[in-house]
Design an enzyme around this catalytic site. Structure first.
Site, PDB file in Angstrom:
ATOM      1  CG  LEU A 205      93.463   0.368 -91.630  1.00  3.96           C
ATOM      2  CD1 LEU A 205      94.595   0.012 -92.591  1.00  3.96           C
ATOM      3  CD2 LEU A 205      94.019   1.255 -90.504  1.00  3.96           C
ATOM      4  CG  HIS A 206      87.926  -3.424 -93.801  1.00  6.54           C
ATOM      5  ND1 HIS A 206      88.506  -3.163 -95.001  1.00  6.54           N
ATOM      6  CD2 HIS A 206      87.389  -4.664 -93.907  1.00  6.54           C
ATOM      7  CE1 HIS A 206      88.325  -4.181 -95.818  1.00  6.54           C
ATOM      8  NE2 HIS A 206      87.654  -5.118 -95.179  1.00  6.54           N
ATOM      9  NE  ARG A 207      91.725  -7.267 -95.807  1.00  3.96           N
ATOM     10  CZ  ARG A 207      90.571  -7.719 -96.280  1.00  3.96           C
ATOM     11  NH1 ARG A 207      89.818  -8.507 -95.564  1.00  3.96           N
ATOM     12  NH2 ARG A 207      90.168  -7.412 -97.487  1.00  3.96           N
ATOM     13  NE  ARG A 240      86.305  -6.066 -88.599  1.00  2.00           N
ATOM     14  CZ  ARG A 240      86.292  -7.110 -87.784  1.00  2.00           C
ATOM     15  NH1 ARG A 240      86.958  -7.084 -86.659  1.00  2.00           N
ATOM     16  NH2 ARG A 240      85.611  -8.185 -88.088  1.00  2.00           N
ATOM     17  CG  ASP A 279      92.983  -2.912 -94.569  1.00  2.94           C
ATOM     18  OD1 ASP A 279      91.980  -2.413 -95.138  1.00  2.94           O
ATOM     19  OD2 ASP A 279      93.027  -3.128 -93.337  1.00  2.94           O
TER      20      ASP A 279
END
Ligand code: UD1
Length: 367
Positions: A205-207, A240, A279
């Protein structure tokens, strides 16, 4: 033919590896590799160069992190004198990150032809920074190499001359296939203490739209913790997200948080998973070819072939839905449909054939 190849962020390294190798096999090509420095941690950059056996970059612009404007501007500012000195015959960019956009604009302003590998993908969601990068890069590129049929259709709708569009397949799958013996022998499961054959899910998950807002991220974690009561989840955490998790003081119940993995370890981990939750764009493609069920935690995908041909489903961000769909998928995994057209490990060769024909037409000779 002198080609300047640009990489900046993690997925770029995977895509450039087969292209650089294909260029090295042809004496008429003189490739230069420029790393913008958008990703710079050992785990996010150098490890990928090692795993993918990419030669060290000829130039590193060391732009590092910053706002989109600062990152884009610094790549342009630092790349421009290099292009002025090298005067290449072509600049090649891959993917959709800020470095892709910045380099493409810099080259086109100098009258240098631009090739875009992975052109034409569209999520039709302009709040994604990558969508803006894709649209602008494609608008200025001379060679548009597409991975799937939707790419060609999108470009045609945008009025791109069909003579510039080449459906060549997916260089990310070239990398996956050529490194297969190496990732198959990765010790990562042993390192993580996973018993051979035991069931687990992999999560990435990083969006920004999923992780930058504390409330949205907390909702996701609620869903993952509920799922982790049914199956262990291994979560390699992008920097992030790490910053946000630390800020939220989250321990995460049943979720195995680990540092970002290198390419070989990551593919090895995914290849034996029961389920992927993600994602990421590239992972939807890799899961498709590996035949691993994939649930995409977004409302759109720019890679529809992973749904029509592959194992991917787009399920959004609602925690109840994430849990329901995950349990359903674990009980009734989708049947893999075979790899999408041209995802056969030969995309880089097809690209080089196109560029070689261009070279011969222009009567370019090596430096
Ligand atoms: C970028 C790409 C995204 C791609 C992703 C792959 C853009 C707009 N986004 O997102 O399309 O899917 O890479 O990973 O280009 N950081 C580190 N170490 C690093 C790199 C980043 O700690 O080596 C941290 C920094 O705090 C930085 C943040 O991660 O501010 C985000 O990095 P950035 O390159 O801006 O975007 P990504 O989220 O990595």
């Amino acid at each position: 033919m002198r080609i300047v190849n640009i990489v900046g962020a993690r997925p770029n390294f995977v895509k450039i590896a087969p292209l650089i190798r294909a260029m090295a096999r042809r004496p008429a090509f003189v490739p230069t590799l420029v790393h913008t420095g958008q990703h710079y941690d050992q785990a996010m950059s150098e490890q990928f160069f090692q795993d993918l056996e990419i030669c060290p970059p000829d130039f590193n612009l060391e732009v590092g992190s910053g706002s989109h404007a600062v990152q884009t501007a610094q790549v342009m500012q630092r790349l421009d004198p290099i292009l002025e000195g090298l005067r290449p015959d072509l600049l090649l960019v891959v993917g959709d990150v800020n470095s892709t956009l910045a380099a493409a604009i810099t080259a086109v302003k100098r009258g240098i032809p631009v090739a875009h590998v992975e052109a034409g993908l569209r999520s039709f969601d302009r709040s994604m920074p990558e969508e803006i990068n894709r649209i602008v890069t494609d608008a200025v590129a001379d060679f548009l190499f597409v991975t799937e049929e939707s790419g060609r259709a999108n470009l045609m709708k945008e009025g791109v001359d069909p003579a510039r569009i080449y459906f060549v397949g997916n260089v990310m799958i070239d990398a996956l296939q050529s490194s297969r013996p190496r990732w198959e022998s990765s010790p990562i499961l042993h390192t993580l203490g996973v018993e051979p054959g035991s069931a687990y899910a992999v999560l990435t998950l990083h969006r920004p739209s999923n992780v930058d807002d504390a409330h949205t991220l907390a909702n996701f974690l609620e869903a993952f913790e509920a799922l982790a009561r049914h199956i262990p989840i291994v979560f390699p955490v992008h920097p992030r997200v790490k910053q946000r998790l630390v800020r939220q003081g989250d321990g995460g119940k049943g979720i195995v948080y680990i540092d970002p993995l290198g390419y070989l370890d990551f593919v090895a981990l995914v290849s034996r998973a029961r389920l992927v939750l993600t994602d990421s764009g590239g992972l939807q493609e890799e899961a498709t070819v590996l035949g691993i069920p994939c649930l995409t935690l977004r409302d759109t995908t720019e890679r529809p072939v992973t749904v029509t041909h592959g194992t991917n489903r787009i399920i959004g961000s609602n925690p109840t839905r994430i849990l329901d769909e995950s349990l359903k998928t674990l009980q009734h995994p989708p049947r893999p449909n075979g790899a999408p057209p041209y995802w056969d490990g030969r995309a880089a060769e097809r690209i080089l054939e196109v560029l070689d024909a261009y070279r011969q037409a222009k009567v370019l000779t090596p430096a």
